[in-house]
Motif scaffolding. Structure first.
Motif, PDB file in Angstrom:
ATOM      1  N   LEU B  11       0.863  -1.178   0.000  1.00 41.08           N
ATOM      2  CA  LEU B  11       0.000   0.000   0.000  1.00 41.08           C
ATOM      3  C   LEU B  11       0.896   1.223   0.000  1.00 41.08           C
ATOM      4  O   LEU B  11       1.851   1.295   0.775  1.00 41.08           O
ATOM      5  CB  LEU B  11      -0.886  -0.007   1.251  1.00 41.08           C
ATOM      6  CG  LEU B  11      -1.768   1.220   1.499  1.00 41.08           C
ATOM      7  CD1 LEU B  11      -2.847   1.300   0.431  1.00 41.08           C
ATOM      8  CD2 LEU B  11      -2.397   1.162   2.893  1.00 41.08           C
ATOM      9  N   SER B  12       0.567   2.193  -0.849  1.00 33.49           N
ATOM     10  CA  SER B  12       1.341   3.431  -0.909  1.00 33.49           C
ATOM     11  C   SER B  12       0.418   4.603  -0.599  1.00 33.49           C
ATOM     12  O   SER B  12      -0.673   4.713  -1.169  1.00 33.49           O
ATOM     13  CB  SER B  12       1.974   3.588  -2.292  1.00 33.49           C
ATOM     14  OG  SER B  12       2.781   4.744  -2.331  1.00 33.49           O
ATOM     15  N   VAL B  13       0.869   5.467   0.309  1.00 33.48           N
ATOM     16  CA  VAL B  13       0.042   6.585   0.776  1.00 33.48           C
ATOM     17  C   VAL B  13       0.895   7.846   0.854  1.00 33.48           C
ATOM     18  O   VAL B  13       2.104   7.778   1.140  1.00 33.48           O
ATOM     19  CB  VAL B  13      -0.536   6.255   2.166  1.00 33.48           C
ATOM     20  CG1 VAL B  13      -1.235   7.440   2.787  1.00 33.48           C
ATOM     21  CG2 VAL B  13      -1.497   5.082   2.076  1.00 33.48           C
ATOM     22  N   GLY B  83       7.867   7.706   8.694  1.00 32.28           N
ATOM     23  CA  GLY B  83       8.369   6.720   9.644  1.00 32.28           C
ATOM     24  C   GLY B  83       7.434   5.535   9.844  1.00 32.28           C
ATOM     25  O   GLY B  83       7.823   4.530  10.445  1.00 32.28           O
ATOM     26  N   ASP B  84       6.207   5.656   9.335  1.00 40.33           N
ATOM     27  CA  ASP B  84       5.265   4.532   9.425  1.00 40.33           C
ATOM     28  C   ASP B  84       5.534   3.495   8.339  1.00 40.33           C
ATOM     29  O   ASP B  84       4.927   2.416   8.347  1.00 40.33           O
ATOM     30  CB  ASP B  84       3.823   5.026   9.281  1.00 40.33           C
ATOM     31  CG  ASP B  84       3.400   5.962  10.393  1.00 40.33           C
ATOM     32  OD1 ASP B  84       2.579   6.868  10.126  1.00 40.33           O
ATOM     33  OD2 ASP B  84       3.911   5.805  11.532  1.00 40.33           O
ATOM     34  N   SER B  85       6.401   3.807   7.400  1.00 38.60           N
ATOM     35  CA  SER B  85       6.721   2.870   6.318  1.00 38.60           C
ATOM     36  C   SER B  85       7.341   1.611   6.908  1.00 38.60           C
ATOM     37  O   SER B  85       8.407   1.663   7.546  1.00 38.60           O
ATOM     38  CB  SER B  85       7.679   3.521   5.314  1.00 38.60           C
ATOM     39  OG  SER B  85       7.074   4.636   4.703  1.00 38.60           O
ATOM     40  N   LYS B 107       2.980  -4.329   3.077  1.00 39.86           N
ATOM     41  CA  LYS B 107       4.068  -3.349   3.116  1.00 39.86           C
ATOM     42  C   LYS B 107       3.498  -1.969   2.848  1.00 39.86           C
ATOM     43  O   LYS B 107       2.979  -1.699   1.766  1.00 39.86           O
ATOM     44  CB  LYS B 107       5.135  -3.699   2.078  1.00 39.86           C
ATOM     45  CG  LYS B 107       6.331  -2.763   2.110  1.00 39.86           C
ATOM     46  CD  LYS B 107       7.404  -3.204   1.137  1.00 39.86           C
ATOM     47  CE  LYS B 107       8.617  -2.286   1.216  1.00 39.86           C
ATOM     48  NZ  LYS B 107       9.682  -2.706   0.278  1.00 39.86           N
ATOM     49  N   LEU B 108       3.619  -1.093   3.846  1.00 43.36           N
ATOM     50  CA  LEU B 108       3.129   0.274   3.722  1.00 43.36           C
ATOM     51  C   LEU B 108       4.276   1.209   3.379  1.00 43.36           C
ATOM     52  O   LEU B 108       5.304   1.185   4.045  1.00 43.36           O
ATOM     53  CB  LEU B 108       2.471   0.721   5.026  1.00 43.36           C
ATOM     54  CG  LEU B 108       2.050   2.191   5.102  1.00 43.36           C
ATOM     55  CD1 LEU B 108       0.937   2.491   4.107  1.00 43.36           C
ATOM     56  CD2 LEU B 108       1.616   2.556   6.525  1.00 43.36           C
ATOM     57  N   SER B 109       4.073   2.012   2.355  1.00 41.16           N
ATOM     58  CA  SER B 109       5.052   3.049   1.992  1.00 41.16           C
ATOM     59  C   SER B 109       4.361   4.397   2.103  1.00 41.16           C
ATOM     60  O   SER B 109       3.344   4.627   1.438  1.00 41.16           O
ATOM     61  CB  SER B 109       5.566   2.838   0.570  1.00 41.16           C
ATOM     62  OG  SER B 109       6.210   1.594   0.443  1.00 41.16           O
TER      63      SER B 109
END
Lengths: 115, 112
Positions: B11-13, B83-85, B107-109
């Motif tokens: 997921l990319s945010v 920093g939540d990545s 995986k969060l970016s």
């Protein structure tokens, strides 16, 4: 600063060799888990102990893997003989209130590469 | 047979926006649901949990929602920060067995 300690951090070995990974759980924690992380399976449970007694090792290939807790300060995971498909990061985790909250404290992992 | 499923591998945010990570489960006997966060070369660390008798738990920027009828939970991060990545694992506990089962992770970016 209490933490779970795993050794070795990295291990490269050849197929057929014996591999032993060690874990020192946080003092006072009565539950210890072994997990394996792979790209395909995520965090896969291998075995866990409560008060040093094995409760479930159904996730382990029985013919080659064994897990023990010789005493409250040491948990071991042994692979004999190792195979390339065993290459993964192996995590040990411990907890004291797992039955109530599920909160576990993980070590930094042992990265195993079997050639 | 996977009992805990995270169907989105990544997921990319954008920074400052909301991140929503989803998790589905199949076993109605789970007592607790947890989210763990993992940075590269480190072990997972506990982030937030929710009891099966609750539908929401909030801790700062992190909120977990549980929909028992749909066997679905989600983690909301607001506002998202770089920093939540990390990789976020959903996990479920059956207290009677003490067995903590994890999903495969998302995986969060978070992009600045």
């Amino acid at each position: 600063d209490a933490r779970v300690t795993q050794t070795p951090r990295h291990k490269v070995t050849e197929m057929g060799q014996e591999v032993t990974m060690r874990c020192q759980p946080i003092l006072g924690h009565n539950t210890v888990f072994w997990y394996r992380q792979t790209m395909m399976q995520g965090l896969e449970l291998l075995a866990y102990f409560r008060n040093r007694a094995p409760l479930d090792d159904s996730g382990m290939p029985k013919d080659r893997f064994s897990a023990e807790m010789p005493d409250a300060t040491l948990a071991t995971l042994k692979i004999q003989p190792s195979e390339p498909r065993d290459s993964a990061v192996y995590f040990c985790a411990s907890g004291s209130r797992v039955l109530n909250t599920g909160e576990l404290f993980f070590g930094e992992g042992s990265r195993l590469t079997v050639l | 047979d996977q009992q805990v499923k995270q169907n989105s591998p990544s997921l990319s945010v954008q920074e400052g926006r909301i991140s929503i990570l989803n998790c589905d489960y199949t076993n109605s006997m789970f007592d607790y649901f947890l989210w763990y966060k993992k940075y590269p070369a480190e072990g997972p660390t506990f982030l937030i949990s929710i009891s099966s008798i609750k539908d929401k738990n909030e801790d700062g920027r992190f909120t977990v929602f549980l929909n028992k009828s749909a066997k679905h939970l989600s983690l909301h991060i607001v506002p998202s920060q770089p920093g939540d990545s990390a990789v976020y694992f959903c996990a479920a506990l059956r207290g009677s067995q003490g067995n903590l089962i994890f999903g495969k992770g998302t995986k969060l970016s978070v992009k600045p």
